[in-house]
Design a protein around this motif. Sequence first.
Motif, PDB file in Angstrom:
ATOM      1  N   THR A  91       0.810  -1.204   0.000  1.00 26.25           N
ATOM      2  CA  THR A  91       0.000   0.000   0.000  1.00 26.25           C
ATOM      3  C   THR A  91       0.842   1.251   0.000  1.00 26.25           C
ATOM      4  O   THR A  91       0.652   2.140  -0.825  1.00 26.25           O
ATOM      5  CB  THR A  91      -0.910   0.000   1.232  1.00 26.25           C
ATOM      6  N   GLY A  92       1.791   1.306   0.957  1.00 26.29           N
ATOM      7  CA  GLY A  92       2.611   2.497   1.059  1.00 26.29           C
ATOM      8  C   GLY A  92       3.301   2.806  -0.243  1.00 26.29           C
ATOM      9  O   GLY A  92       3.220   3.920  -0.754  1.00 26.29           O
ATOM     10  N   ALA A  93       3.951   1.808  -0.806  1.00 24.73           N
ATOM     11  CA  ALA A  93       4.725   2.027  -2.020  1.00 24.73           C
ATOM     12  C   ALA A  93       3.819   2.376  -3.192  1.00 24.73           C
ATOM     13  O   ALA A  93       4.108   3.302  -3.955  1.00 24.73           O
ATOM     14  CB  ALA A  93       5.545   0.787  -2.333  1.00 24.73           C
ATOM     15  N   ALA A  94       2.715   1.645  -3.331  1.00 22.76           N
ATOM     16  CA  ALA A  94       1.825   1.903  -4.450  1.00 22.76           C
ATOM     17  C   ALA A  94       1.201   3.292  -4.324  1.00 22.76           C
ATOM     18  O   ALA A  94       1.068   4.013  -5.316  1.00 22.76           O
ATOM     19  CB  ALA A  94       0.738   0.836  -4.522  1.00 22.76           C
ATOM     20  N   THR A  95       0.839   3.660  -3.105  1.00 27.36           N
ATOM     21  CA  THR A  95       0.259   4.975  -2.888  1.00 27.36           C
ATOM     22  C   THR A  95       1.242   6.061  -3.288  1.00 27.36           C
ATOM     23  O   THR A  95       0.884   7.062  -3.905  1.00 27.36           O
ATOM     24  CB  THR A  95      -0.128   5.141  -1.410  1.00 27.36           C
ATOM     25  N   LEU A  96       2.511   5.810  -2.941  1.00 29.56           N
ATOM     26  CA  LEU A  96       3.547   6.757  -3.307  1.00 29.56           C
ATOM     27  C   LEU A  96       3.649   6.887  -4.823  1.00 29.56           C
ATOM     28  O   LEU A  96       3.740   7.976  -5.367  1.00 29.56           O
ATOM     29  CB  LEU A  96       4.879   6.271  -2.727  1.00 29.56           C
TER      30      LEU A  96
ATOM     31  N   PRO B  81      10.175   6.678  -5.795  1.00 30.07           N
ATOM     32  CA  PRO B  81       9.661   5.311  -5.743  1.00 30.07           C
ATOM     33  C   PRO B  81       9.663   4.700  -7.138  1.00 30.07           C
ATOM     34  O   PRO B  81       9.281   5.347  -8.106  1.00 30.07           O
ATOM     35  CB  PRO B  81       8.239   5.479  -5.224  1.00 30.07           C
ATOM     36  N   ASP B  82      10.147   3.491  -7.240  1.00 32.36           N
ATOM     37  CA  ASP B  82      10.164   2.837  -8.543  1.00 32.36           C
ATOM     38  C   ASP B  82       9.506   1.465  -8.446  1.00 32.36           C
ATOM     39  O   ASP B  82       9.694   0.740  -7.473  1.00 32.36           O
ATOM     40  CB  ASP B  82      11.585   2.679  -9.053  1.00 32.36           C
ATOM     41  N   PRO B  83       8.722   1.137  -9.466  1.00 25.80           N
ATOM     42  CA  PRO B  83       8.035  -0.154  -9.470  1.00 25.80           C
ATOM     43  C   PRO B  83       9.008  -1.312  -9.294  1.00 25.80           C
ATOM     44  O   PRO B  83       8.662  -2.327  -8.701  1.00 25.80           O
ATOM     45  CB  PRO B  83       7.358  -0.189 -10.834  1.00 25.80           C
ATOM     46  N   GLU B  84      10.235  -1.168  -9.799  1.00 19.82           N
ATOM     47  CA  GLU B  84      11.209  -2.242  -9.665  1.00 19.82           C
ATOM     48  C   GLU B  84      11.455  -2.575  -8.199  1.00 19.82           C
ATOM     49  O   GLU B  84      11.411  -3.726  -7.793  1.00 19.82           O
ATOM     50  CB  GLU B  84      12.532  -1.831 -10.333  1.00 19.82           C
ATOM     51  N   GLY B  85      11.722  -1.538  -7.425  1.00 21.70           N
ATOM     52  CA  GLY B  85      11.979  -1.759  -6.007  1.00 21.70           C
ATOM     53  C   GLY B  85      10.784  -2.381  -5.331  1.00 21.70           C
ATOM     54  O   GLY B  85      10.910  -3.298  -4.511  1.00 21.70           O
ATOM     55  N   LEU B  86       9.615  -1.877  -5.673  1.00 23.98           N
ATOM     56  CA  LEU B  86       8.404  -2.428  -5.083  1.00 23.98           C
ATOM     57  C   LEU B  86       8.270  -3.898  -5.443  1.00 23.98           C
ATOM     58  O   LEU B  86       7.900  -4.722  -4.606  1.00 23.98           O
ATOM     59  CB  LEU B  86       7.192  -1.646  -5.602  1.00 23.98           C
ATOM     60  N   LYS B  88      10.525  -6.089  -5.938  1.00 19.42           N
ATOM     61  CA  LYS B  88      11.387  -6.950  -5.142  1.00 19.42           C
ATOM     62  C   LYS B  88      10.750  -7.231  -3.788  1.00 19.42           C
ATOM     63  O   LYS B  88      10.759  -8.366  -3.312  1.00 19.42           O
ATOM     64  CB  LYS B  88      12.763  -6.307  -4.955  1.00 19.42           C
ATOM     65  N   ALA B  89      10.193  -6.180  -3.188  1.00 25.25           N
ATOM     66  CA  ALA B  89       9.574  -6.343  -1.880  1.00 25.25           C
ATOM     67  C   ALA B  89       8.390  -7.308  -1.964  1.00 25.25           C
ATOM     68  O   ALA B  89       8.239  -8.215  -1.142  1.00 25.25           O
ATOM     69  CB  ALA B  89       9.116  -4.983  -1.352  1.00 25.25           C
ATOM     70  N   ILE B  90       7.570  -7.094  -2.988  1.00 23.98           N
ATOM     71  CA  ILE B  90       6.403  -7.951  -3.157  1.00 23.98           C
ATOM     72  C   ILE B  90       6.834  -9.386  -3.380  1.00 23.98           C
ATOM     73  O   ILE B  90       6.322 -10.320  -2.765  1.00 23.98           O
ATOM     74  CB  ILE B  90       5.557  -7.475  -4.357  1.00 23.98           C
ATOM     75  N   THR B  91       7.811  -9.531  -4.263  1.00 26.07           N
ATOM     76  CA  THR B  91       8.248 -10.859  -4.641  1.00 26.07           C
ATOM     77  C   THR B  91       8.688 -11.678  -3.445  1.00 26.07           C
ATOM     78  O   THR B  91       8.253 -12.815  -3.258  1.00 26.07           O
ATOM     79  CB  THR B  91       9.413 -10.751  -5.642  1.00 26.07           C
ATOM     80  N   GLY B  92       9.553 -11.064  -2.628  1.00 23.66           N
ATOM     81  CA  GLY B  92      10.057 -11.799  -1.477  1.00 23.66           C
ATOM     82  C   GLY B  92       8.933 -12.294  -0.604  1.00 23.66           C
ATOM     83  O   GLY B  92       8.868 -13.482  -0.245  1.00 23.66           O
ATOM     84  N   ALA B  93       8.015 -11.396  -0.276  1.00 19.29           N
ATOM     85  CA  ALA B  93       6.925 -11.767   0.612  1.00 19.29           C
ATOM     86  C   ALA B  93       6.010 -12.801  -0.038  1.00 19.29           C
ATOM     87  O   ALA B  93       5.615 -13.785   0.601  1.00 19.29           O
ATOM     88  CB  ALA B  93       6.127 -10.524   0.996  1.00 19.29           C
ATOM     89  N   LYS B 173       0.524  -3.509 -14.628  1.00 19.89           N
ATOM     90  CA  LYS B 173       1.884  -4.046 -14.600  1.00 19.89           C
ATOM     91  C   LYS B 173       2.352  -4.215 -13.158  1.00 19.89           C
ATOM     92  O   LYS B 173       2.980  -5.224 -12.812  1.00 19.89           O
ATOM     93  CB  LYS B 173       2.837  -3.119 -15.356  1.00 19.89           C
ATOM     94  N   LEU B 174       2.030  -3.222 -12.349  1.00 21.86           N
ATOM     95  CA  LEU B 174       2.397  -3.302 -10.931  1.00 21.86           C
ATOM     96  C   LEU B 174       1.817  -4.557 -10.293  1.00 21.86           C
ATOM     97  O   LEU B 174       2.505  -5.307  -9.594  1.00 21.86           O
ATOM     98  CB  LEU B 174       1.898  -2.057 -10.204  1.00 21.86           C
TER      99      LEU B 174
END
Lengths: 251, 251
Positions: A91-96, B81-86, B88-93, B173-174
Amino acid sequence: MNLRYDEVVRSGIAKQVAENIKSAILDGRLKIDERLPTEEDLARSFGISRPTVREALKRLAAQNLIHSRRGPLGGNFVMRPDPEGLSKAITGAATLLVGIGAFDIDEIIVARLETETICCRLACENRNEEGLQAMAAEIALQRDQDISDEDFCASDVRFHRALVDSTGNGPLKLMMYIVIESFIPITNMIVFRVRERRQVVAFHQRIHEALSNRDVGEATAALTNLLAYVRDSYNAALDARSRRANEQAQS
Amino acid sequence: MNLRYDEVVRSGIAKQVAENIKSAILDGRLKIDERLPTEEDLARSFGISRPTVREALKRLAAQNLIHSRRGPLGGNFVMRPDPEGLSKAITGAATLLVGIGAFDIDEIIVARLETETICCRLACENRNEEGLQAMAAEIALQRDQDISDEDFCASDVRFHRALVDSTGNGPLKLMMYIVIESFIPITNMIVFRVRERRQVVAFHQRIHEALSNRDVGEATAALTNLLAYVRDSYNAALDARSRRANEQAQS
DNA sequence: TATCTGATATTTGTCAAACCTATATTTAAA
DNA sequence: TTTAAATATAGGTTTGACAAATATCAGATA
């Protein structure tokens, strides 16, 4: 420390250690609820100082991968991963991302329409009484003229969450967290001024009835109408803003 | 420190400070690429020590909200904020969730089918030459009998990524990062042993041609067939495993 | 004997002061 | 004018200590 020099050279020992432990968790060498060695032991075995170990552990804690307790029997423990925690991070990241204008409303509405249509179809198959009641409760709440705009939007989010939950598909629910926690609040924030609550509630009502009757066509039609209405409201808001801007420019 | 006592009482000053700064970023009080005060200044203004400030900052760094540079003109900066970084976070979890068996393969395949069908439809509308070429390149690579299983799976992931990119829809895409980075590798990991590459490549080829011809029906049909084949492969793998188990029990 | 109380040990949480390292700027020399 | 060295400033790391939370166990009390 067991790391080679060229792995360490570009600063960030704490980062390296965090990655090291993280991969140990991800590939199962550390199991859920298992206790890590004490911070002192970790510091010793990595050959670094305790504050540095702590910085590494804080990074993991921030990702909800571990949590800590004090006292004997305390320590740092591998967390059971939960979709709830993941949703907060997303949420935080997407909102950003939305906040900096990375996406425009039309894109978001298309994404909402496509993905929520799926949910309607699956929910028609798999919905249960509990889910229907949750949706009915939110509709009842939304009919109350006295609740604030914030409460109405929050209820709107919960309605769509109930819709998603009714699909009974875990992976899909995970993906839909992004829609529910980020895209819906954003669209609400932008259009709730010009939107009439009664219209929205009527669409919700149609969706609820269609799900109750397992009528896929009607459910998706109602959803499509709802989002078309949201899009129109957005365009109306845009028009109003540009009209105001023109008037200001003239005066 | 500006925090009230009862907000601080149950330990976690670093956590509180991290939340404090994070909310400042999320609601725009701190803008992108803006520099935070030096760690010493933060420590002073919060009335805490520098190591504690650093623990807070590490939490934010772990969420890709800030990054740091040394030297004068260095400091801690709010990240774009970049979708790439996000991702990675999503992927791990998400990988963790899949890893502990929170989802079963049937659910995952349903989710893949439903969401990737959307992508096929939107990609037929919005695909461009660049995207088609990217997909063609992966198909060519996958035809090579000499590449390893890992390379084949990686290419498979890139093929589907190209498909998603071709939709031209950022929010979608996100969401699809979860599918691409987590669900697809998981399904591959489970079924790639029994799967025949030629079959998979043939489905990829059909999807590519359908997109090229903007033939939505054929594209979604090919995708459906691909995932049906994956599901069959999975069931075959299950059967083989239980047969082996039976044989072992008999011997 | 059973139960409550308090001392104790263990582990994370926080702090302080110093030193190391990277880097932009300024100064001095070629 | 160009290059090289000194300097100042920031984060990165270490050492060492104390505070706070909490499970355990010994001892006092009913």
